[in-house]
Write a protein that holds these residues in place. Structure first.
Motif, mmCIF file in Angstrom:
data_model
loop_
_atom_site.group_PDB
_atom_site.id
_atom_site.type_symbol
_atom_site.label_atom_id
_atom_site.label_comp_id
_atom_site.label_asym_id
_atom_site.label_seq_id
_atom_site.Cartn_x
_atom_site.Cartn_y
_atom_site.Cartn_z
ATOM 1 N N ALA A 12 19.300 -28.982 -12.767
ATOM 2 C CA ALA A 12 17.937 -29.499 -12.887
ATOM 3 C C ALA A 12 17.156 -28.741 -13.955
ATOM 4 N N PHE A 13 16.254 -29.455 -14.615
ATOM 5 C CA PHE A 13 15.319 -28.871 -15.572
ATOM 6 C C PHE A 13 13.942 -29.293 -15.084
ATOM 7 N N ASP A 14 13.113 -28.318 -14.690
ATOM 8 C CA ASP A 14 11.927 -28.610 -13.886
ATOM 9 C C ASP A 14 11.000 -29.645 -14.512
ATOM 10 N N ILE A 15 10.650 -29.490 -15.770
ATOM 11 C CA ILE A 15 9.664 -30.399 -16.347
ATOM 12 C C ILE A 15 10.208 -31.827 -16.439
ATOM 13 N N LEU A 16 11.532 -31.958 -16.572
ATOM 14 C CA LEU A 16 12.129 -33.295 -16.622
ATOM 15 C C LEU A 16 12.156 -33.929 -15.234
ATOM 16 N N GLU A 17 12.185 -33.109 -14.186
ATOM 17 C CA GLU A 17 12.082 -33.635 -12.831
ATOM 18 C C GLU A 17 10.642 -34.008 -12.509
ATOM 19 N N ARG A 18 9.693 -33.171 -12.925
ATOM 20 C CA ARG A 18 8.280 -33.449 -12.659
ATOM 21 C C ARG A 18 7.823 -34.756 -13.300
ATOM 22 N N ARG A 19 8.373 -35.095 -14.469
ATOM 23 C CA ARG A 19 7.896 -36.289 -15.182
ATOM 24 C C ARG A 19 8.245 -37.569 -14.443
ATOM 25 N N ARG A 20 9.108 -37.490 -13.435
ATOM 26 C CA ARG A 20 9.400 -38.674 -12.620
ATOM 27 C C ARG A 20 8.230 -39.008 -11.696
ATOM 28 N N GLU A 21 7.475 -37.973 -11.345
ATOM 29 C CA GLU A 21 6.391 -38.141 -10.373
ATOM 30 C C GLU A 21 5.019 -38.245 -11.024
ATOM 31 N N LYS A 22 4.825 -37.542 -12.147
ATOM 32 C CA LYS A 22 3.499 -37.450 -12.752
ATOM 33 C C LYS A 22 3.601 -37.471 -14.279
ATOM 34 N N PHE A 23 2.492 -37.800 -14.909
ATOM 35 C CA PHE A 23 2.368 -37.564 -16.345
ATOM 36 C C PHE A 23 2.165 -36.060 -16.524
ATOM 37 N N VAL A 24 2.956 -35.435 -17.397
ATOM 38 C CA VAL A 24 2.889 -33.981 -17.547
ATOM 39 C C VAL A 24 2.780 -33.612 -19.026
ATOM 40 N N LEU A 25 2.014 -32.566 -19.284
ATOM 41 C CA LEU A 25 1.859 -32.049 -20.645
ATOM 42 C C LEU A 25 1.779 -30.535 -20.571
ATOM 43 N N TRP A 26 2.688 -29.866 -21.258
ATOM 44 C CA TRP A 26 2.731 -28.401 -21.284
ATOM 45 C C TRP A 26 2.043 -27.921 -22.544
ATOM 46 N N ILE A 27 0.994 -27.087 -22.378
ATOM 47 C CA ILE A 27 0.262 -26.521 -23.528
ATOM 48 C C ILE A 27 0.211 -25.014 -23.348
ATOM 49 N N PRO A 28 1.240 -24.284 -23.804
ATOM 50 C CA PRO A 28 1.237 -22.830 -23.630
ATOM 51 C C PRO A 28 0.046 -22.181 -24.334
ATOM 52 N N ALA A 29 -0.600 -21.253 -23.620
ATOM 53 C CA ALA A 29 -1.672 -20.430 -24.192
ATOM 54 C C ALA A 29 -2.744 -21.272 -24.862
ATOM 55 N N GLN A 30 -3.209 -22.299 -24.156
ATOM 56 C CA GLN A 30 -4.273 -23.138 -24.721
ATOM 57 C C GLN A 30 -5.536 -22.305 -24.930
ATOM 58 N N SER A 31 -6.209 -22.534 -26.029
ATOM 59 C CA SER A 31 -7.403 -21.756 -26.367
ATOM 60 C C SER A 31 -8.477 -21.940 -25.298
ATOM 61 N N ALA A 32 -9.164 -20.839 -25.002
ATOM 62 C CA ALA A 32 -10.258 -20.904 -24.037
ATOM 63 C C ALA A 32 -11.334 -21.843 -24.559
ATOM 64 N N GLY A 33 -11.831 -22.678 -23.691
ATOM 65 C CA GLY A 33 -12.882 -23.610 -24.087
ATOM 66 C C GLY A 33 -12.381 -24.873 -24.739
ATOM 67 N N ALA A 34 -11.053 -25.005 -24.885
ATOM 68 C CA ALA A 34 -10.516 -26.227 -25.496
ATOM 69 C C ALA A 34 -10.766 -27.413 -24.577
ATOM 70 N N LYS A 35 -10.900 -28.556 -25.184
ATOM 71 C CA LYS A 35 -11.135 -29.791 -24.438
ATOM 72 C C LYS A 35 -9.932 -30.097 -23.548
ATOM 73 N N TYR A 36 -10.192 -30.504 -22.330
ATOM 74 C CA TYR A 36 -9.107 -30.877 -21.442
ATOM 75 C C TYR A 36 -8.339 -32.056 -22.046
ATOM 76 N N PRO A 37 -7.006 -32.003 -21.948
ATOM 77 C CA PRO A 37 -6.253 -33.155 -22.463
ATOM 78 C C PRO A 37 -6.509 -34.391 -21.603
ATOM 79 N N GLN A 38 -6.469 -35.539 -22.253
ATOM 80 C CA GLN A 38 -6.682 -36.795 -21.555
ATOM 81 C C GLN A 38 -5.472 -37.706 -21.719
ATOM 82 N N LEU A 39 -5.289 -38.571 -20.737
ATOM 83 C CA LEU A 39 -4.271 -39.614 -20.805
ATOM 84 C C LEU A 39 -4.938 -40.910 -21.223
#
Length: 655
Positions: A2-29
């Motif tokens: 298993a690869f976790d993020i590939l399993e999670r995408r079956r249940e939810k829309f997922v987006l990984w943003i490592p070390a997102q800048s403080a105050g950055a706009k929340y991502p939207q779908l």
């Protein structure tokens, strides 16, 4: 595995943003449906914020939280809206899901770098299912029986680009992309092809089945924005290329070649990318070497040159971040680019049955630790898939033209492209020497790569030999036909056959560049490899068809004969009276029926009615045969047959 993020995408829309800048706009779908029109239009049905998950830097949205509710069985297109982190940021941008399994360019109708295609998903039974653009959910490639998988030392690889050509009018050609269905037609008589179905050689033959290859290497099949090219500008690493066809078609192709005991090799570009992460978290995943001259990650291995993005962005491999680990599913110290590439490795091996890898430009990846980790992950997936510990049926190959053998001895890779082989063979079929060696040693090192003291391969399965590759620009790298024609060779058929006799009996894994098996020639300027196609229509020409038959005979010998699967090579005859230009060598260990090659690298035929080869093994046997002409050799003529100019004969008594 298993690869976790590939399993999670079956249940939810997922987006990984490592070390997102403080105050950055929340991502939207941004999600909606496609109206095919014409023109195709996007009907937005939802736009809303993703929310933080139970893991750092991982954003999610449960499809059940979308209002209006998603319809069961419906196909949806979607993007993520984020703050652009690239150097030329224009603020808010819509990006493709970095782990999208299918992308669709029909809405954007442009291939501009900043305009990204929609990702495609199907909502069914409360889950998110990968699907083709028509809604079909592709099967996973079935696992073939392991005993049907050819061993590495008996492989014959066929390197196939996406760009093909066909005659249009007298003196002109039309260039298009050969789709997965066109490739399937090369193996299946019942498939007439797709965009090239009007070429008889594709519609009415199974060319690659007839040729007999047992490994197909598709030049990058992951999605790239440019059209009609080789596919090295990878943009969407998890999705089959939109121009080549749908995932279901790729599965059908792989199932077909597996039924013929043919392995699929995948070509992967990981030195640079044109992917969504160039906008989503650019400093975590990418770098511009010119901006970081003190960073060792900015420099190629084996040289002091800056890494080259070739219009894309160099992947950043020296980067540690405390973040969500997409593989384990737990927080930890993660290399973001490592995790991303290992994720698409799992996707392609698990869903498409990849049986080997070729890693492009490993010197430009420039990180041994990452390459080794990627190779080890690939091997772990192979062993998990087949519950096997065999080392003979999987391979990770690197392209580095300086042949740094330490990449093999250190366990970083299993094999390398053997660039010196091409130089030596092309010199030999002109009667020349190369690399500071005399003619005899040029041939010896060509035939047996373990004799090359500068690049000492220790086993044939470590060296990928080729007459021609997709890198057709540069001195003596063009297609074989153009090389011979440019050197004023008038007997191209004869020299091509000599080249293939040496190539397919040498120590190492032979790789045939598509079209060389019938001496295809350039349809575009040689310096423009990105737009030079394969022209299968030429295969029907009389003399080219003879070359094809000659090559196919040798391909079958190469993949089946035990003597050609080991490294033992004995040079049994060098004719000093003819300047050493007639040579004979024997392949095979003492416990194998030998293969003997007698080659004349000169303009002169042997005089008289016979030519005696000294040291011929087991001369008194009555079951010797000559392979290229498919004929038995009478006992009294064993080791005595004359040679024409620029001719090789291949003998064995192996049945």
């Amino acid at each position: 595995m298993a690869f976790d993020i590939l399993e999670r995408r079956r249940e939810k829309f997922v987006l990984w943003i490592p070390a997102q800048s403080a105050g950055a706009k929340y991502p939207q779908l941004i999600l909606g449906t496609l109206d095919l029109g014409p023109p195709a239009t996007f009907n937005k049905v939802f736009q809303g914020q993703l929310v933080t998950s139970n893991q750092p830097d991982l954003w999610e949205l449960d499809p059940h939280d979308i209002d209006p509710p998603l319809e069961d069985g419906k196909i949806y297109h979607y993007w993520f809206e984020i703050e652009d982190t690239s150097a030329d940021s224009l603020g808010i941008i819509q990006v493709t899901d970095p782990i999208a399994y299918t992308v669709d360019y029909r809405i954007t109708q442009t291939r501009e770098e900043r305009v990204q295609p929609g990702a495609v998903i199907r909502f069914r039974n409360d889950k998110l299912w990968p699907c083709d653009i028509d809604g079909n959910e592709p099967d996973v490639v079935a696992t073939p029986a392991q005993d049907a998988i050819p061993d590495n030392n008996h492989l014959v690889i066929y390197e196939l680009p996406a760009s093909w050509a066909k005659p249009k009018e007298i003196g002109t050609v039309e260039v298009d992309v050969g789709t997965f269905i066109d490739v399937l037609a090369l193996f299946d008589l019942a498939t007439v092809g797709d965009r090239f179905s009007d070429i008889p050689a594709i519609a009415t033959e199974a060319i690659l089945t007839d040729l007999g290859i047992n490994a197909l290497e598709l030049l990058p099949a992951a999605d790239a924005k440019p059209m009609g090219e080789w596919g090295y500008a990878t943009a969407h690493y998890f999705a089959p290329d939109f121009d080549l066809g749908m995932a279901s078609s790729l599965v059908k192709l792989v199932e077909k070649i597996h039924s013929q005991n043919i392995r699929l090799f995948s070509d992967v570009v990981m030195a640079f990318g044109h992917d969504p992460y160039t906008h989503i978290a650019s400093k975590q995943f990418h770098l511009d070497p010119r901006d970081e001259p003190t960073n060792p990650d900015s420099y190629q291995s084996h040289t002091n040159q800056l890494r080259n993005g070739y219009g894309g962005q160099s992947w950043r491999y020296i980067q540690n971040t405390n973040t969500y680990d997409p593989q384990s599913g737990n927080p930890g110290n993660v290399h973001p680019a490592w995790a991303f590439h290992r994720a698409h490795l799992h996707r392609w091996m698990s869903d498409f049955g990849v049986g080997g890898y070729r890693l492009d430009s490993v010197n430009n990846i420039a990180n041994y630790d990452f390459i080794r980790a990627y190779k080890e992950d690939a091997w772990a997936l192979y062993r998990s898939r087949y519950n096997s510990s065999s080392d003979a049926k999987f391979l990770v190959i690197g392209e580095e033209l300086s042949d740094p053998i330490d990449m093999i001895s250190s366990g970083t890779l299993n094999a390398l492209w053997n660039e010196p082989f091409q130089r030596r063979l092309r010199a030999a079929i002109l009667g020349e020497s190369t690399g500071g060696d005399d003619f005899g040693w040029t041939v010896r090192k060509m035939v047996n790569c373990t004799l090359d003291s500068d690049h000492p391969f220790t086993d044939g399965a470590q060296a990928i030999n080729y007459i021609t590759s997709h890198d057709t620009e540069g001195f003596r790298k063009e297609r074989l036909f153009n090389f011979l024609d440019g050197n004023h060779v008038t007997d191209i058929e004869r020299r091509a056959k000599l080249a293939f006799a040496c190539f397919l009996t040498a120590v190492g894994i032979p790789m045939i560049f598509a079209g060389e098996e019938f001496c295809d020639q350039h349809d575009r300027p040689i310096a423009q490899k990105q737009v030079d196609p394969v022209n299968y229509a030429r295969k029907t020409e009389d003399w080219r068809s003879r070359v094809f038959s000659y090559v196919s005979n040798l391909v079958r010998l190469r993949k089946e004969c035990p003597a050609l699967g080991d490294n033992i090579t004995d040079f049994i005859h060098v004719d000093a009276s003819r300047g050493g230009k007639i040579m004979a060598w024997k392949r095979g260990a003492p416990n194998h029926a030998p293969v003997v090659i007698v080659a004349n690298f000169s303009d002169d035929e042997t005089p008289g009615t016979e030519y005696f080869v000294e040291n011929w093994p087991e001369r008194d046997r009555s079951d010797w045969r000559e392979v290229t002409q498919n004929r038995d050799v009478p006992r009294e003529w064993v080791g005595r047959e004359p040679l024409m100019h620029w001719e090789a004969k291949v003998y064995t008594y192996w049945k």
